[in-house]
Design an enzyme around this catalytic site. Structure first.
Site, PDB file in Angstrom:
ATOM      1  N   THR A 101       0.673  -1.352  -0.072  1.00  0.00           N
ATOM      2  CA  THR A 101       0.614   0.186   0.517  1.00  0.00           C
ATOM      3  C   THR A 101       0.909   1.023  -0.763  1.00  0.00           C
ATOM      4  OG1 THR A 101      -0.251  -0.050   2.381  1.00  0.00           O
ATOM      5  CG2 THR A 101      -2.064  -1.038   1.486  1.00  0.00           C
TER       6      THR A 101
ATOM      7  N   ARG B 107       4.191   2.947  -2.968  1.00  0.00           N
ATOM      8  CA  ARG B 107       4.363   2.544  -3.795  1.00  0.00           C
ATOM      9  C   ARG B 107       3.969   1.814  -4.710  1.00  0.00           C
ATOM     10  NH1 ARG B 107       1.608   6.871  -2.597  1.00  0.00           N
ATOM     11  NH2 ARG B 107       2.186   9.509  -2.661  1.00  0.00           N
TER      12      ARG B 107
ATOM     13  N   GLU C  50       0.529   3.863 -12.959  1.00  0.00           N
ATOM     14  CA  GLU C  50      -0.362   3.601 -12.630  1.00  0.00           C
ATOM     15  C   GLU C  50      -1.456   4.601 -13.637  1.00  0.00           C
ATOM     16  OE1 GLU C  50      -1.118   4.912  -8.497  1.00  0.00           O
ATOM     17  OE2 GLU C  50      -0.209   2.707  -7.873  1.00  0.00           O
TER      18      GLU C  50
ATOM     19  N   HIS D 266      -5.232   2.300  -5.829  1.00  0.00           N
ATOM     20  CA  HIS D 266      -4.322   2.662  -5.019  1.00  0.00           C
ATOM     21  C   HIS D 266      -5.864   3.513  -4.296  1.00  0.00           C
ATOM     22  CE1 HIS D 266      -0.786   5.899  -5.033  1.00  0.00           C
ATOM     23  NE2 HIS D 266      -1.348   6.054  -3.864  1.00  0.00           N
TER      24      HIS D 266
END
Ligand code: GLV
Length: 332
Positions: free
Chosen positions: A236, A238, A267, A285
C-alpha cells in the site's frame, strides 16, 4: 489583491470553500486533472498550488517557477516533488501525514486478510453461480492469527499496521534503517531484523516505506525467492517499491502464495500478468480512501496553502528548515 492558488484536480468541496474564503482559486475541477505540460502556464501569477500525485515537480519544472510560495501536496507521499530542488528555489512543500495513518493501515490489513482468506475469490465464485455445496476444502486459505508479519518501514503507517497485528496475536518483525522508538517497540513487541531474516521468516510482508532511489525495487526477484512459498505480499506504499513483473512471475510460478496490491508502477496501468491471476487482490490506489480521510487530506492541504500565503507556518511542512531560514531573514 487576494493571493491566487491553483488546484490541479478535483478535491473535496469543503477545501475549495475554505480556500475561497482566503484567496482567488483557479480550480481544474476534473478527475483527469491538469496535464503536466499545462502546469507552468496555469501557475503564472499564482502563489500556491494544491497538487496531487500525478503532478510531477522535477528540478526543471521547479526551476521555471516564479513567485510560487508553496506546493501543498494532497498526499502523504511526495515522490512526485523534488523537495531539495524546491527548497533551493525557496518554495515551501507540504504533505498530508497523520490524517491518513489509521485509514491506510486498516486497508493494508483488509488486503492482507482478503488475500489470506480468499475473500475476493469467494465473492467471485458465488457471483458466478458456482456454489453448489459446502465442502471441507472449498477455498481454504491461510491463517492470519498467530502468524508472523514482516513490516518494511516502521514509520507512522508501519506502526499502525503493527498495532492491528497485535490484535491478531501476530509476531511482528520489521526492517528499517531507523530503529522504532523504544516505547513503541516494547508496547508492540517489535523485533528489528535484517532484510533477509524478515523475508525468510514472515508469513506476511507489508510495505510501508516512502518511494526513493533507496527503496525503488526493494522487492524484486531475489527478495521474492527468499520469501516462504506460503507467504503473502501486501503493498500500500508506492508501486515502484516492488518490481511488478517479478511479483507477477512469483505469484504465477508459486514462489509466494498471494498478494494484495493497491499501488502499481505505472498507474493506472497494471501489469497484464497480474490481471490473469486469482491469487492476488488488486485495488486502484484507495488505501487512504475513506470519506473522512480524503476530506481531511483535502482540508489539510488547503490549510497548508493558506498558512503559507498568510505568512504563518504551514502545519505539515516537508522543508521546515526553509521556513526557519525565511522567518529568521525576515526578522533580521
Ligand atoms: C497516497 O498514496 C498518499 O501518499 O497519500
Amino acid at each position: 489583491m487576494k493571493p491566487s492558488v491553483l488546484v490541479t484536480k478535483r478535491i473535496f468541496p469543503e477545501a475549495i470553500a475554505f480556500l475561497k474564503e482566503h484567496c482567488e482559486v483557479d480550480y481544474e475541477e476534473t478527475d483527469d486533472g491538469l496535464p503536466n505540460d499545462q502546469l507552468l502556464d496555469r501557475l503564472r501569477g499564482k502563489q500556491a498550488i494544491l497538487a496531487q500525485l500525478t503532478n510531477k515537480f522535477t528540478p526543471e519544472v521547479i526551476d521555471s517557477l516564479d513567485g510560487l510560495k508553496i506546493i501543498a501536496n494532497v498526499a502523504v507521499g511526495f515522490d512526485n516533488i523534488d523537495v531539495p530542488a524546491a527548497t533551493r528555489k525557496g518554495i515551501l512543500v507540504s504533505n498530508t501525514p497523520d490524517v491518513l495513518t489509521d485509514t491506510t493501515a486498516d486497508f493494508a490489513f483488509a488486503l492482507l486478510l482478503a488475500a489470506a482468506r480468499r475473500v475476493v475469490e469467494g465473492h467471485q465464485y458465488l457471483h458466478a453461480g458456482l456454489w453448489r455445496k459446502w465442502s471441507i476444502d472449498l477455498l481454504v486459505g491461510h491463517d492470519v492469527h498467530h502468524r508472523t508479519l514482516g513490516i518494511f518501514g516502521m514509520g507512522r503507517i508501519g506502526q499502525a499496521v503493527a498495532r492491528r497485528a497485535r490484535g491478531f496475536s501476530m509476531r511482528i518483525l520489521y526492517y528499517d534503517p531507523v530503529r522504532a522508538p523504544e516505547a513503541i517497540s516494547r508496547e508492540l513487541e517489535l523485533e528489528l531484523v535484517s532484510k533477509d531474516q524478515l523475508l525468510r521468516e514472515a508469513d506476511f510482508v507489508s510495505l510501508h516505506v516512502p518511494l526513493s532511489e533507496g527503496t525503488r525495487k526493494l522487492i524484486g526477484e531475489p527478495e521474492l525467492m527468499l520469501m516462504k512459498k506460503s507467504a503473502i505480499l501486501v503493498n500500500t506504499s508506492r508501486g515502484p517499491v516492488a518490481d511488478e513483473a517479478a511479483v507477477a512471475k512469483a505469484l504465477d510460478e508459486g514462489w509466494i502464495a498471494g498478494a494484495g496490491l493497491d499501488v502499481f508502477e505505472n498507474e493506472p496501468k497494471v501489469h497484464p500478468g497480474l490481471l490473469k491471476l486469482t491469487n492476488v487482490v488488486l485495488t486502484p490506489h484507495i488505501a487512504s480512501a475513506s470519506i473522512d480521510t480524503r476530506r481531511e487530506m483535502s482540508m489539510l492541504a488547503a490549510r497548508n496553502a493558506v498558512a503559507a500565503l498568510e505568512g504563518r507556518r504551514p502545519p505539515t511542512l516537508l522543508n521546515p528548515q526553509l521556513w526557519d531560514s525565511l522567518s529568521s531573514s525576515k526578522g533580521a
